[in-house]
Structures are given as structure tokens and as C-alpha cells.
Design an enzyme around this catalytic site. Structure first.
Site, PDB file in Angstrom:
ATOM      1  N   ASP A 111       7.820  -7.389   4.388  1.00 38.57           N
ATOM      2  CA  ASP A 111       7.895  -8.214   2.998  1.00 38.57           C
ATOM      3  C   ASP A 111       7.065  -9.541   3.116  1.00 38.57           C
ATOM      4  O   ASP A 111       7.501 -10.115   4.052  1.00 38.57           O
ATOM      5  CB  ASP A 111       9.518  -8.387   2.892  1.00 38.57           C
ATOM      6  CG  ASP A 111       9.640  -9.369   1.581  1.00 38.57           C
ATOM      7  OD1 ASP A 111       8.581  -9.762   1.031  1.00 38.57           O
ATOM      8  OD2 ASP A 111      10.855  -9.414   1.131  1.00 38.57           O
ATOM      9  N   ALA A 170       0.737  -1.264   0.106  1.00 36.30           N
ATOM     10  CA  ALA A 170       0.052   0.020   0.153  1.00 36.30           C
ATOM     11  C   ALA A 170       0.942   1.204  -0.069  1.00 36.30           C
ATOM     12  O   ALA A 170       0.497   2.467   0.271  1.00 36.30           O
ATOM     13  CB  ALA A 170      -0.854   0.024   1.520  1.00 36.30           C
ATOM     14  N   SER A 172      -6.786 -10.367 -10.649  1.00 30.64           N
ATOM     15  CA  SER A 172      -6.350  -9.977 -11.744  1.00 30.64           C
ATOM     16  C   SER A 172      -7.211 -10.370 -12.772  1.00 30.64           C
ATOM     17  O   SER A 172      -7.750 -11.549 -12.362  1.00 30.64           O
ATOM     18  CB  SER A 172      -4.868  -9.981 -12.179  1.00 30.64           C
ATOM     19  OG  SER A 172      -4.760  -9.516 -13.604  1.00 30.64           O
ATOM     20  N   TYR A 226       2.584 -15.089 -13.761  1.00 32.00           N
ATOM     21  CA  TYR A 226       1.704 -14.146 -12.912  1.00 32.00           C
ATOM     22  C   TYR A 226       0.367 -14.564 -13.139  1.00 32.00           C
ATOM     23  O   TYR A 226      -0.394 -14.603 -12.157  1.00 32.00           O
ATOM     24  CB  TYR A 226       1.879 -12.778 -13.690  1.00 32.00           C
ATOM     25  CG  TYR A 226       0.995 -11.628 -13.235  1.00 32.00           C
ATOM     26  CD1 TYR A 226       1.283 -11.159 -12.097  1.00 32.00           C
ATOM     27  CD2 TYR A 226       0.071 -11.329 -13.941  1.00 32.00           C
ATOM     28  CE1 TYR A 226       0.487 -10.008 -11.379  1.00 32.00           C
ATOM     29  CE2 TYR A 226      -0.898 -10.358 -13.487  1.00 32.00           C
ATOM     30  CZ  TYR A 226      -0.614  -9.773 -12.143  1.00 32.00           C
ATOM     31  OH  TYR A 226      -1.562  -8.795 -11.704  1.00 32.00           O
TER      32      TYR A 226
END
Ligand code: NAP
Length: 259
Positions: free
Chosen positions: A64, A15, A143, A157
Site C-alpha cells: 500500500d 499494477a 493525468s 484529484y
């Protein structure tokens, strides 16, 4: 009018920039206290500063998501800062272009460690607090690429973004008795620094394939997240929301030309 989310605590991974920052801005604007996270401390501090002054407080916590200990520390820091976790947006992700024939095992491991394992570890770390909330919300940034569409160079991906939905469906069932919903947003092409790196030709060809003839704004994703975070979305779980300006409707270049 939706019930305000004032005073709830949200964690948004990834973010410090882009879509995650947009989600953080919308949730904080709606009154939630938001922990923004990412790896680079300087970018994180700048993002927290930029988002200060909204209705909810914003704090940066370095993490991370590829590191299990960081995911645990992130959850603990949110509780320390704000006393609860009600909303978790597992958004951190990477999307390097690598043709399949050049793809290495290490590259596959890295993208799965961030996009899939990172999301799962983030959610797992927050489970006790989400259950205690009584209205826990998990919101995944998947996505259109992978779950719905394909794009040469992004096979690894696409695999991660489809895998996130596999995780979502079983997690939604497992967590339903705990009052936690698990949903995913499937962005199309959203204007972010990460997308800009694809270059002007890529961006122009994308706009040509979007019926609304524009890239999405990060706030478009933020508003979908705000809906999923609301009390009024309590009966929505294991669901996907496509936010893409109609891009997945496009059958062919001819279909766009016929508009
Ligand atoms: P971006 O502009 O590159 O921002 C990525 C964010 O994730 C940064 O805050 C980055 O900060 C953080 N991040 C990257 N690796 C991380 C890690 N290992 N641990 C923690 N944070 C990490 O990307 P974006 O375009 O906003 O994309 C955000 C998400 O939306 C991704 O999951 C992406 O797959 C998805 N998405 C984007 C689009 C699009 O059109 N932009 C479309 C569909 C889906 P640090 O580098 O400092 O860690």
C-alpha cells in the site's frame, strides 16, 4: 531500433489492474523483469499469473503506497527477487469524485497520501538502486486532469496530479547527476475498471470530446513508458508526455462538431 531493456528490473505500483497492468505487460513483453504491486493480494496474484509467460519474469508484491514501510519493503523485495531496480513506475492512484463543497479534510489527506506522498515514498525507497543502475528511470503516472484540464468533482484529484509534476521537476534536477531521469505520462481517458465505474454516460461524453473518437488502451500508456525507460530516452528528463488521443486539443463542442 531501441536498445533492448532485457534483464532490467521494473517496479510498477498499482499494477494489479488497469494502466499499471498495461505498463507491466509492455515492459515485461520487452524483456524487463517486473514487480507488480497493489493492496489486494488476490488481484495481484491473478495479475502476475496473467502476465506470466512474457519475455521478462513478473512477480507480485503486496504494498500500500500510503504506508512508508510498504514502499521500503517493495523496493527490498524487488532487489531480493531480481537483484536490481532500474525502472520505477509510480502509477498507483485513486480518483474518487467529490464536489468541493462536500470535500472533507480526511478525503484530501487520503488522496494526497496515495497519489503524491505514495509516489514520492516509492521513488525515495528505490533511489540507491536506481543510482547503482547507472540508467535509472522514474516514470510517474500523472493525468491531463489537473496539469492541463479541469473537471467538476475532481478538484482534489487534479491538485494531486499537478503536484506530481512539481515533484517531478525538482527531483529531475536533483537526480540528474546520478544518471536518473524523472518524467511523467499524462493519460487522457484510458479504458480501465476504474474508469468504467464512472458509468456509461461519462464514457460516452468522453469519447465525444476525443478527436480520435476512442478511449485510450492501457497499452498506449505502456508504450509511452517503454520509450521513457529506453536508453535512447536518456536525454529526456523533467518532461511530460500527453497520451490522450488529442483530447486536450478540444476547445469546445463546436470544435469537435467541425471535424
Ligand atoms: P484502476 O483501474 O482503479 O487501478 C488502480 C490500481 O492502483 C490497482 O492496481 C489498485 O490495486 C492500485 N492501488 C490503488 N490504491 C493503491 C494504494 N494505496 N497502494 C497501492 N496500490 C494502490 O486505476 P487506473 O485507471 O488504472 O489508474 C491508474 C493511474 O492512472 C492512477 O494514478 C490514475 O490517477 C491515473 N490515470 C488514469 C486515467 C484513466 O483514464 N484510467 C487517466 C489519467 C490518469 P488495489 O486496489 O488492490 O490496491
Amino acid at each position: 531500433m531501441f536498445t533492448p531493456i532485457t534483464g532490467r528490473t521494473a517496479i510498477v505500483t498499482g499494477a494489479t489492474k488497469g494502466i499499471g497492468k498495461g505498463i507491466a505487460q509492455v515492459l515485461s513483453g520487452a524483456g524487463a523483469n517486473v514487480v507488480v504491486s497493489g493492496r489486494d493480494a488476490q488481484t495481484g496474484a491473478a495479475a502476475a499469473e496473467e502476465l506470466s509467460g512474457l519475455a521478462g519474469a513478473v512477480r507480485y508484491v503486496q504494498a500500500d503506497v500510503a504506508r512508508e514501510a510498504d514502499c521500503e519493503r517493495l523496493a527490498a523485495a524487488a532487489v531480493e527477487q531480481f537483484g536490481s531496480i532500474d525502472i520505477v513506475c509510480a502509477n498507483a492512484g485513486m480518483f474518487p469524485e467529490v464536489p468541493l463543497e462536500q470535500l472533507t479534510a480526511a478525503q484530501i489527506d487520503e488522496i494526497f497520501a496515495v497519489n503524491v506522498r505514495g509516489a514520492m515514498l516509492t521513488v525515495r525507497a528505490c533511489l540507491p538502486q536506481l543510482e547503482a543502475s547507472g540508467r535509472g528511470r522514474v516514470i510517474l503516472t500523472s493525468s491531463i486532469t489537473g496539469p492541463i484540464t479541469g473537471y467538476p468533482g475532481w478538484s482534489h484529484y487534479g491538485a494531486t496530479k499537478a503536484a506530481m509534476l512539481g515533484f517531478m521537476r525538482s527531483a529531475a534536477m536533483e537526480l540528474a547527476p546520478k544518471g536518473i531521469t524523472v518524467n511523467a505520462i499524462l493519460p487522457g481517458n484510458i479504458a480501465t475498471g476504474g474508469l468504467d465505474e464512472m458509468g456509461a454516460d461519462y464514457l460516452a461524453s468522453m469519447i465525444d470530446s476525443i478527436p480520435q473518437r476512442r478511449l485510450g488502451d492501457v497499452a498506449d500508456i505502456g508504450h509511452a513508458a517503454l520509450f521513457l525507460a529506453a536508453d535512447e530516452a536518456a536525454y529526456v528528463t523533467g518532461a511530460t508526455i500527453v497520451v490522450d488521443g488529442g483530447q486536450v486539443l478540444t476547445e469546445s463542442a463546436g470544435a469537435m462538431a467541425a471535424m
